[in-house]
Design an enzyme around this catalytic site. Sequence first.
Site, PDB file in Angstrom:
ATOM      1  N   LYS A  56     -18.447 -28.638  30.785  1.00 11.27           N
ATOM      2  CA  LYS A  56     -18.801 -27.495  29.725  1.00 11.27           C
ATOM      3  C   LYS A  56     -20.330 -27.692  29.792  1.00 11.27           C
ATOM      4  CE  LYS A  56     -17.528 -28.537  25.649  1.00 11.27           C
ATOM      5  NZ  LYS A  56     -16.482 -29.499  26.029  1.00 11.27           N
ATOM      6  N   THR A  71     -22.393 -28.714  32.275  1.00 10.76           N
ATOM      7  CA  THR A  71     -22.587 -28.228  33.453  1.00 10.76           C
ATOM      8  C   THR A  71     -22.674 -26.660  33.727  1.00 10.76           C
ATOM      9  OG1 THR A  71     -21.606 -30.385  34.543  1.00 10.76           O
ATOM     10  CG2 THR A  71     -22.175 -28.512  36.117  1.00 10.76           C
ATOM     11  N   ARG A 119     -26.216 -30.627  23.055  1.00  3.93           N
ATOM     12  CA  ARG A 119     -26.074 -31.974  22.121  1.00  3.93           C
ATOM     13  C   ARG A 119     -26.694 -33.253  22.988  1.00  3.93           C
ATOM     14  NH1 ARG A 119     -20.106 -32.827  21.441  1.00  3.93           N
ATOM     15  NH2 ARG A 119     -20.147 -31.907  23.618  1.00  3.93           N
ATOM     16  N   LYS A 175     -17.465 -42.191  29.930  1.00  2.00           N
ATOM     17  CA  LYS A 175     -18.213 -40.868  30.530  1.00  2.00           C
ATOM     18  C   LYS A 175     -19.069 -41.009  31.560  1.00  2.00           C
ATOM     19  CE  LYS A 175     -18.444 -36.886  28.470  1.00  2.00           C
ATOM     20  NZ  LYS A 175     -18.644 -36.023  27.202  1.00  2.00           N
ATOM     21  N   ALA A 191     -16.961 -34.150  18.576  1.00  2.00           N
ATOM     22  CA  ALA A 191     -16.151 -32.877  18.076  1.00  2.00           C
ATOM     23  C   ALA A 191     -14.900 -33.229  17.780  1.00  2.00           C
ATOM     24  CB  ALA A 191     -16.121 -31.871  19.322  1.00  2.00           C
ATOM     25  N   PHE A 240     -15.302 -30.416  23.439  1.00  2.00           N
ATOM     26  CA  PHE A 240     -13.798 -30.404  23.979  1.00  2.00           C
ATOM     27  C   PHE A 240     -13.343 -28.901  23.898  1.00  2.00           C
ATOM     28  CE2 PHE A 240     -14.441 -34.692  22.017  1.00  2.00           C
ATOM     29  CZ  PHE A 240     -14.196 -35.498  23.195  1.00  2.00           C
ATOM     30  N   PHE A 272     -14.661 -27.379  41.152  1.00  2.00           N
ATOM     31  CA  PHE A 272     -14.614 -28.704  41.758  1.00  2.00           C
ATOM     32  C   PHE A 272     -14.232 -28.915  43.264  1.00  2.00           C
ATOM     33  CE2 PHE A 272     -14.676 -29.510  37.325  1.00  2.00           C
ATOM     34  CZ  PHE A 272     -14.913 -31.004  36.933  1.00  2.00           C
ATOM     35  N   TRP A 306     -22.242 -26.518  39.887  1.00  2.64           N
ATOM     36  CA  TRP A 306     -22.495 -27.837  40.127  1.00  2.64           C
ATOM     37  C   TRP A 306     -22.906 -28.072  41.499  1.00  2.64           C
ATOM     38  CZ3 TRP A 306     -20.863 -31.447  43.903  1.00  2.64           C
ATOM     39  CH2 TRP A 306     -20.891 -32.786  43.435  1.00  2.64           C
TER      40      TRP A 306
END
Length: 560
Positions: free
Chosen positions: A75, A77, A98, A109, A277, A305, A385, A413
């Site tokens: 998200k 990205t 954030r 992460k 979240a 999320f 991806f 990305w």
Amino acid sequence: MGQDVKSDIEIAQASSMVKVKELVSDLRLKEDEWEPYGHYKAKLSLSVMDRLKDEPDGKVILVTAINPTPAGEGKSTVTVGLGQALNKINKKTMIALREPSLGPTMGIKGGAAGGGYSQVVPMEDINLHFTGDIHAITTAHNALAAMLDNHVHRGNELNIDVRRVVWKRVLDMNDRALRQVVVGLGGPLQGVPRESGFDITVASEIMAILCLATSLKDLKERLAKIVVAYTEKDEPVTAKDLKAEGALTLLLKDAMKPNLVQTLENTPALIHGGPFANIAHGCNSVIATKMASKLGDYVVTEAGFGADLGAEKFLDIKTRAGDIDPSLVVIVATIRALKMHGGVPKDNLKEENVEALKKGLANLKKHVETIRSFGLPHVVAINRFIHDTDTEIDTLKSWCEEQGINVELADVWAKGGEGGIALAERVVKEIDEGEKNFTHMYELNTSIEEKVESIAKKVYGAKGVEFSPQARKQMKIYEDNGWGKYPVCMAKTQYSLSDDPKKLGRPEDFVISVRELKPSVGAGFIVALTGNVMTMPGLPKEPAAVKMDVDESGKALGLF
């Protein structure tokens, strides 16, 4: 291709950043409205809001997602890439994100500042101590805890029942050993023994308060309302009763100022606040979003999320607190997450599987229905991806088109803003031409029970809600105390629409179980705890921290 792919930190460290004074001059900020934190970061003064209060607000674009895999669906990205792309098509755009928490950064992460060629920089600073905001929140929270225990030790004039102290301590680290602790041991000089525990800092009500406050005055008023304990007669004891709100506001005065940084393509970004979240409301600060909307014609922001968590809370809690009128929602979908929702184990998500992808589309469909029920235009962004196949992408695009859902591929990305131009153009078109009739999921004057049921049934697709005897008792107490008027903030697993992380896809015929409620009176919401959501996470078997290091020149290594 895998051999040529650079890590996020390698891409970030090879980027060309502009000095912060160039960023602020492009935003037409006055000299006394910003203060530098090094060469590439700045704090912006709250006086910006006073100067620009009569200026029109820019268009607020919310980026949300389907229910994620454990690694996340990008998200941030997409938020960064879309912001860069909007600037490429000559739309004056700012990003509002954030702040990453150190706990997850050191845990599963790794970094959380976007990825690939759609990152905010300097990513090492952003992912580590940044400008000290989260440390300030930790200190303010623990100062209140210390004042509370000191009050009890010094005679307990307020008749606090030490068995009913609800204010724990916090630390910005995943540390399961601190979930349950005993404080005050060691005899009469060391305080009054009682059970307590630690939450992660980003789960602190003070983080939520900082992110929902609209001014220093509002911040102080909210801090004063924090409920820290109950008396022996079950009456709430607040920070104001302890005369703590002035000191807490003083500790937070600089943390209230949004942080200005930039993307790899020098798009300005405000990074400020970071409530979880799945525990809190999962959005950056109201102040940063509002300030970005005054400084830009478009603001791209995110909520944590899936749409069942972050987006619902943004739309039901944050928009009310900040008087924000969102223009459009981008729903991030990935091939790998859809395959997981279609039954593929997470270790096999890189393999083509069109049938599993089709099966997992039910999850995306539910999130689209949720955003439609809020009356907002929306676009599905397929976050590409490197292992996605053309067949899988075509399958997803064709399904969206058959369903009448706006969809665009976001290759941000790998390609940065250039890979998001089609998405940016579609977003602008839908903002200009799409049908908008923004409405909340529930009215504030309904009961706590009705609010929880509205979210569970309309957003999650549950058939009902089961409240524990404790939760029912708490509901009555809270409504008797006048707290029933607040929105509800659901604490729920991010992996499923239900409160069971194993129920993937679009589960049906399930019940949401609310085990406990917590009043966040200062933040202005009631937290409903479901399932086994932890307010202090633990580290995994091999934390991301074990791969981190620093070289002789001070350059960070292994940070994602």
